[in-house]
Design an enzyme around this catalytic site. Structure first.
Site, mmCIF file in Angstrom:
data_model
loop_
_atom_site.group_PDB
_atom_site.id
_atom_site.type_symbol
_atom_site.label_atom_id
_atom_site.label_comp_id
_atom_site.label_asym_id
_atom_site.label_seq_id
_atom_site.Cartn_x
_atom_site.Cartn_y
_atom_site.Cartn_z
ATOM 1 N N LYS A 58 15.009 -44.703 -68.224
ATOM 2 C CA LYS A 58 14.128 -45.869 -68.029
ATOM 3 C C LYS A 58 13.040 -45.869 -69.081
ATOM 4 O O LYS A 58 12.190 -44.987 -69.106
ATOM 5 C CB LYS A 58 13.463 -45.843 -66.655
ATOM 6 C CG LYS A 58 12.657 -47.128 -66.397
ATOM 7 C CD LYS A 58 11.797 -47.047 -65.156
ATOM 8 C CE LYS A 58 10.413 -46.498 -65.413
ATOM 9 N NZ LYS A 58 9.556 -47.344 -66.252
ATOM 10 N N GLY A 60 4.985 -38.345 -69.814
ATOM 11 C CA GLY A 60 3.986 -39.327 -69.407
ATOM 12 C C GLY A 60 2.733 -38.647 -68.915
ATOM 13 O O GLY A 60 2.412 -37.533 -69.349
ATOM 14 N N SER A 61 2.052 -39.297 -68.002
ATOM 15 C CA SER A 61 0.748 -38.786 -67.595
ATOM 16 C C SER A 61 0.885 -37.596 -66.651
ATOM 17 O O SER A 61 1.890 -37.436 -65.963
ATOM 18 C CB SER A 61 -0.053 -39.895 -66.909
ATOM 19 O OG SER A 61 0.486 -40.131 -65.619
ATOM 20 N N THR A 62 -0.161 -36.788 -66.636
ATOM 21 C CA THR A 62 -0.179 -35.626 -65.747
ATOM 22 C C THR A 62 -0.154 -36.060 -64.289
ATOM 23 O O THR A 62 0.505 -35.433 -63.458
ATOM 24 C CB THR A 62 -1.408 -34.757 -66.059
ATOM 25 O OG1 THR A 62 -1.238 -34.211 -67.376
ATOM 26 C CG2 THR A 62 -1.546 -33.624 -65.078
ATOM 27 N N GLY A 111 3.357 -36.956 -63.469
ATOM 28 C CA GLY A 111 4.132 -35.724 -63.522
ATOM 29 C C GLY A 111 3.948 -34.901 -62.248
ATOM 30 O O GLY A 111 4.907 -34.337 -61.705
ATOM 31 N N GLU A 165 6.701 -33.352 -69.746
ATOM 32 C CA GLU A 165 5.882 -33.301 -70.959
ATOM 33 C C GLU A 165 4.735 -34.259 -70.708
ATOM 34 O O GLU A 165 4.929 -35.471 -70.698
ATOM 35 C CB GLU A 165 6.740 -33.700 -72.167
ATOM 36 C CG GLU A 165 6.223 -33.137 -73.460
ATOM 37 C CD GLU A 165 5.199 -34.042 -74.093
ATOM 38 O OE1 GLU A 165 4.006 -33.897 -73.748
ATOM 39 O OE2 GLU A 165 5.598 -34.903 -74.895
ATOM 40 N N CYS A 193 0.273 -37.804 -76.895
ATOM 41 C CA CYS A 193 -0.036 -36.778 -75.895
ATOM 42 C C CYS A 193 -0.636 -35.539 -76.557
ATOM 43 O O CYS A 193 -1.483 -34.884 -75.983
ATOM 44 C CB CYS A 193 1.207 -36.421 -75.102
ATOM 45 S SG CYS A 193 2.613 -36.033 -76.141
ATOM 46 N N GLU A 200 -8.357 -36.715 -70.649
ATOM 47 C CA GLU A 200 -7.582 -37.337 -71.716
ATOM 48 C C GLU A 200 -7.972 -38.820 -71.810
ATOM 49 O O GLU A 200 -7.982 -39.533 -70.806
ATOM 50 C CB GLU A 200 -6.093 -37.212 -71.401
ATOM 51 C CG GLU A 200 -5.202 -37.714 -72.509
ATOM 52 C CD GLU A 200 -3.723 -37.464 -72.217
ATOM 53 O OE1 GLU A 200 -3.323 -37.599 -71.050
ATOM 54 O OE2 GLU A 200 -2.985 -37.147 -73.161
#
Lengths: 332, 777
Positions: free
Chosen positions: B190, B242-244, B247, B264, B298, B392
């Site tokens: 996706k 993507g974002s933490t 994740g 990641e 990132c 971030e």
């Protein structure tokens, strides 16, 4: 030779001292000069990247190429130079681009930045260029190796100045750099500068023989500290002449020197720049790293002999839409 | 402007790249796109718009996948997988090679489309993204070619669900798809909602490459579609970039599902400049580090750490350099900073800076044009306690602080929840190579920033996620060891008999924490009985505080990671030797507790000694690598210890304990091991062996106690870097879920007993750090 178009040009308009407070030099500061770092791979990456980062197209490209012409030290430095050969070059310097091309671009007349010759040809060139406002630069000081006795090198400068050269391209003693004799390099440069008097002095570092970019940076600082008006890469006779990494290293030193002392030192890459596209990259490098102030003939020169021909072809292409041929442009 | 005027001003002018071909491609496709499932483009469903952030124009209408679409895609992938695996690596290689070539053939179309959809400068799409995409497919075509010979013990995972971000749409697709299909997996990918277009063009080149139907499936939509993929029962692996925050949710959602997972995630990567650096080059490096892709990277070097002695000069020069950046139309070839991907992201950045930058000084030397643009920004005078130093931002915003010494630089650099990348600038090779291993990051660039290559692993640690992409190490994420598993049977310890028989002097088995015997914090113990009804001894009932103390001890033993591999080997051999001297005693203990035969008990002791010798042997033999990256320089893949590993042992009283300890400490980790749930006494005897083997205090800590009660504390503990479980208790899901606290690595059995090879154990015991060292004089 037609000079009528440029009679309005002020005499020696391209000389730095006309526009800038001249670099008087500063006392030798070894902490500063030897503290210089030059990370080769990072410098190379910046240079590899730059041509893609700055693209100059269409009218802008034409204007930039015209500007580049005004910054060329049109050069002949051959053992077989004769007075007639030099006169032909001077004629080209005064009329570097075909009039019809300039007209199509709605540009007034332009000239090259200077004509650069050996000492013996200075008088010929000065006479040939009378009334054009184009300065004559002489390569002095035992060019290209710089290994003749110091007093003779100094005397050669004085002779060239006396003969009418208003710009002197000196060569430094590479051995002073390679043996780390920075004081000697400084003193030598000082002496050359003094011998030049009012003529402005370009210090040729012969970067291809200095061993590392760090040495290039150090030698740049020392020569500026000793009063160089310009620093210049090469004689054109080394196996490696002007490169972008060497240029970036030198102009960063120029920027730093200006920031610390207020003096603007000029820059001249020489040797190996023969394509119009290369000249655009150099100009964008200068614009990016030093600023537009340096994009003027009194602050920047190309030491080149065949660059002009390629630029002429590009300009004709721009004007006509057709790719050009070398024979369509008068030789210099 | 006339030529004459330009001649005076020496301005750059416009250098536009034509969007005509890309726009024509959109129109030719009706500007409406379905999904790519089983080699077919599906009917357009409910759609959302994909916009050009630089202009706000709608580029295309994209289908929002339904559950049925996702089911269809997963079914197609599943149907294709076995055959795709069976045709072998060499056959797969040809398809990957074709994909690489096709990416190159359509390079400009991909580049322009990427720039239109994402807002990134065309120069970056053209010179960075797309060439790296082609490189990734070439590289992994090679990996497919070599798989059968070089990875005979590994098999594909099956169907991979891959969810990728919007910052490098096609590049992230390549990083996900290339290794997955090279290894014989099939995928359902996706793309991000903001940037689906190049993935849809990629779907078309999959057809042109003749890729078998169902090997690559692409479904589009928002986070809801991502959730459907994550939750799907027929998916064997989730790979997410993507974002933490997302994740973490995926970690929790996949807990206990048996799906393998690589993440990641975000970063706040330090960019450390020492006083002896080439300052101008370091400043130029920052352009690549934080202004590349508008800082929406990132691994962006977003946290500048400058040595105090040069800070003021450095900042001044940096601001002057920033003033030269050109920001605007991404399709202009002379633009350095393009558009932010979406107005929502722009307002997020703007808000973060407006609300949190008060304590620092904001420098914005160039203005941003109207629209979805944010100016290059430097914020000086911040400290670690400022939120902008910790959070971030994901925009072209650099925050800066200073340090005095190398030690302080390391301390400040590592003072972060993240651990993705780091840059170090110094001309001193001693300093560079000394500090690189000390930085908590998966990637370190010496005198550089944002260098990538398919041959070099990329990925993070801490809350930047786990797993590597690229290189041999990246294949771990798309293969599994070929091992036979059998269901774990939970043994039952012998109950307290009706009539208790006690013999000999009372012996107190304690826990082992920080090299000392420790009573349980709970103050409770339980008896351990033999098959014949004898009381063999008491073991402490460990609790959360014992875990806490053990982790503290393990953290304190950080020197172990720096001990030479030779020394670690000597100590492991010595443990084996000392265990061997007490073989009979251990065998008797095992037999008494478990009721097994004498022969099997002896065999277990022998196994444990073998394990110690095997990993002693490995200590100094798990070589790193020097990756042949396409530059003058070297990318070193260095195997580093993870730090502190918490482990729940299986029910072989001795061998189960030794099997987790040996590989972990061989690679420099410290261990908090929870002994077998059923039989604890051999583990408590074992600390006497450790005590006589010169093992530094805190390297191994042994806890006894019920696994299900300790799992949450262990997995949730934020100072533990990985948790393993081979427990017979059903705690795998619990561990995976709780590990989301700090996104530590997990390795759990999911109720299956698998015989892993030494290589498997070692891979779980190290973190591969890639250190890029460009050189040249």
């Amino acid at each position: 030779m037609t000079t009528t178009d440029i009679t309005t040009a002020s005499v020696n308009a391209h000389l730095p001292q006309v526009h800038e407070p001249r670099n008087t030099g500063v006392p030798l500061d070894l902490d500063w000069a030897l503290g210089a770092q030059a990370n080769t791979s990072a410098i190379e990456r910046r240079c590899a990247n730059l041509p893609a980062r700055r693209s100059v197209k269409k009218d802008h490209q034409a204007a930039w190429l015209l500007k580049a012409i005004t910054m060329i030290d049109l050069t002949t430095l051959s053992g077989d130079d004769t007075a007639e050969r030099v006169k032909r070059l001077c004629a080209k310097a005064a009329n570097p681009v075909r009039r019809d091309i300039l007209d199509a671009l709605d540009m007034g007349p332009i000239t090259t930045g200077a004509v650069c010759v050996y000492h013996d040809m200075v008088e010929t060139a000065v006479t040939a260029l009378e009334g054009t406002g184009i300065p004559v630069a002489a390569v002095s000081t035992g060019f290209p190796a710089g290994l003749s006795p110091l007093h003779l090198r100094i005397q050669e400068i004085q002779e060239s100045v006396k003969a009418g050269a208003t710009e002197i391209d000196i060569v430094i003693s590479r051995r002073h750099v390679l043996s780390g004799n920075w004081q000697a390099l400084y003193d030598e440069m000082r002496a050359f500068r003094e011998a030049c008097g009012e003529a402005h002095v370009k210090a040729i570092l012969a970067t291809g023989e200095l061993g590392s970019l760090r040495n290039v940076a150090r030698a740049s600082y020392i020569c500026m500290m000793a009063g160089a008006d310009f620093i210049k890469t090469s004689t054109g006779k080394e196996s490696v002449n002007a490169t972008l990494p060497v240029s970036l290293t030198m102009i960063r030193a120029i920027r730093d020197y200006h920031a610390r002392t207020g003096f603007r030192v000029g820059y001249k890459p020489a040797g190996g720049i023969s394509k119009a596209k290369d000249s655009l990259v150099y100009l964008s490098l200068i614009k990016e790293e030093l600023g537009a102030h340096w994009l003027q003939p009194h602050m920047f020169r190309f030491g080149a002999s065949s660059l002009l021909g390629d630029i002429e072809r590009q300009l004709e292409h721009h004007v006509t839409g057709h790719y050009s041929a070398a024979y369509r442009h008068p030789i210099g | 402007m006339t030529v004459k005027e330009i001649f005076e001003t020496m301005e750059y002018g416009d250098a536009p790249e034509s969007a005509a071909e890309a726009l024509r491609w959109l129109v030719d496709n009706g500007s409406r796109f379905g999904h790519f499932i089983g080699g077919q483009t599906t009917e357009v469903g409910t759609t959302f718009e994909s916009r050009n952030p630089a202009t706000g124009e709608v580029l295309a209408h994209i289908s929002q996948a339904s559950q049925a679409d996702v089911d269809l895609a997963v079914a197609a992938a599943k149907a294709a997988q076995k055959k795709w695996e069976k045709i072998g690596g060499k056959a797969r290689a040809k398809y990957l090679y074709a994909l690489a070539r096709l990416v190159q053939k359509h390079a400009r179309l991909f580049s322009v489309l990427e720039s239109l959809d994402n807002g990134k400068p065309i120069r970056e799409a053209r010179d960075a993204d797309i060439p790296l995409v082609a490189r990734h497919f070439y590289y992994h075509a090679g990996m497919a070619q070599l798989m059968d010979e070089e990875l005979p013990d590994r098999a594909p995972l099956g169907v991979c669900g891959q969810i990728i971000p919007w910052n490098f749409p096609l590049l992230m697709l390549a990083w996900k798809i290339a290794p997955a299909i090279a290894m014989g997996n099939t995928v359902v990918l996706k793309p991000a909602e903001y940037t689906p277009l190049t993935a849809l063009l990629f779907a078309q080149i999959c057809t042109e490459a003749g890729l078998p139907k169902g090997v690559v499936n692409i479904v589009t939509g928002d986070g809801a579609v991502g959730e459907m993929i994550v939750a799907h029962n027929d998916i064997d692996k989730i790979a997410f970039t993507g974002s933490t925050a997302v994740g973490r949710r995926i970690r929790q959602a996949t807990a206990g599902s048996g799906k393998s997972l690589t993440l990641e995630l975000g970063g706040k990567s330090p960019y450390v400049v020492f006083e002896d650096a080439d300052i101008d080059s370091a400043i130029e490096g920052l352009v690549d580090a934080i202004f590349f892709n508008q800082g929406q990277v990132c691994c962006a070097g977003s946290r500048l750490l400058v040595q105090e002695s040069i800070a003021e000069d450095f900042h001044n020069r940096l601001i002057a350099r920033m003033a030269k950046l050109r920001i605007g139309n991404p399709l202009d070839k002379s633009i350095d900073v393009g558009a932010i991907v979406d107005p929502a992201q722009l307002s997020r950045i703007t808000q973060m800076i407006e609300t949190s930058a008060q304590s620092g000084k904001v420098h914005q030397p160039v203005a941003a044009p109207e629209g979805c643009f944010y100016p290059p920004t430097l914020i000086t005078g911040l400290h670690g306690s400022d939120s902008l130093m910790q959070e971030e931002i994901f925009g072209p915003v650099l925050v800066s602080t200073t340090f005095r010494t190398q030690a302080e630089a390391v301390q400040v650099a590592n003072n972060t929840r993240f651990g993705l990348a780091a840059s170090v600038w110094t001309e001193n090779i001693n300093l560079a190579l000394d500090i690189a291993p000390k930085l908590a990051a998966g990637v370190v660039w010496v005198n550089g920033a944002n260098m990538f290559d398919a041959a070099a692993g990329f990925g993070g640690l801490r809350e930047s996620g786990f797993g590597r992409e690229g290189g041999w190490e990246g294949l771990q994420a798309y293969t599994k060891p070929i091992v036979k598993g059998k269901a774990v049977k939970a043994p039952k310890a012998f109950d307290k008999p009706q009539v208790l028989e006690v013999e000999g002097l009372d012996r107190t088995a304690k826990m082992y924490i920080g090299g000392k015997q420790a009573r349980p914090d709970s103050g409770y113990s339980k008896g351990v009985y033999s098959s014949k009804g004898k009381l063999l001894g008491h073991v402490g009932i460990g609790s959360r505080k014992d875990i806490r103390n053990a982790v503290e001890a393990a953290r304190g033993a950080a020197g172990w990671a720096k001990a030479s591999a030779h020394l670690r080997a000597q100590i492991l051999y010595y443990i084996g030797e000392n265990l061997s001297a007490r073989s009979d005693e251990f065998a008797a203990r095992i037999q008494a507790m478990t009721g097994t035969t004498a022969g099997k008990a002896v065999q277990e002791v022998t196994d444990a000694i073998e394990t110690l010798f095997t990993f002693a042997a490995w200590c100094d033999k798990l070589d790193g690598a020097a990756k042949p990256v396409p530059m003058r320089g070297v990318a070193l893949a260095m195997n580093e210890s993870l730090g502190v590993i918490g482990a729940f042992c299986d029910d072989r009283p001795l061998a189960g304990l030794v099997e987790v300890i040996a590989p972990a400490i061989a690679m420099g980790n410290r261990v908090v091991a929870v002994a077998s749930d059923a039989y604890q006494l051999a583990a408590t005897d074992f600390y006497q062996v450790l005590d006589t083997s010169d093992l530094p205090a805190g390297v191994v800590n042994i806890i006894t106690g019920p696994h299900d009660a300790l799992a949450e504390t262990m997995a949730g503990h934020m100072d533990i870097d990985a948790v393993w479980s081979f427990s017979s208790s059903d705690i795998s899901k619990h561990i995976e879920f709780e590990s989301a606290s700090n996104l530590k690595r997990t390795w759990v059995n999911n109720g299956m007993d698998r015989g892993y090879s030494a290589r498997d154990w070692l891979a779980q015991s190290v973190e591969v750090k890639t250190v890029w060292v460009p050189y040249g004089e």
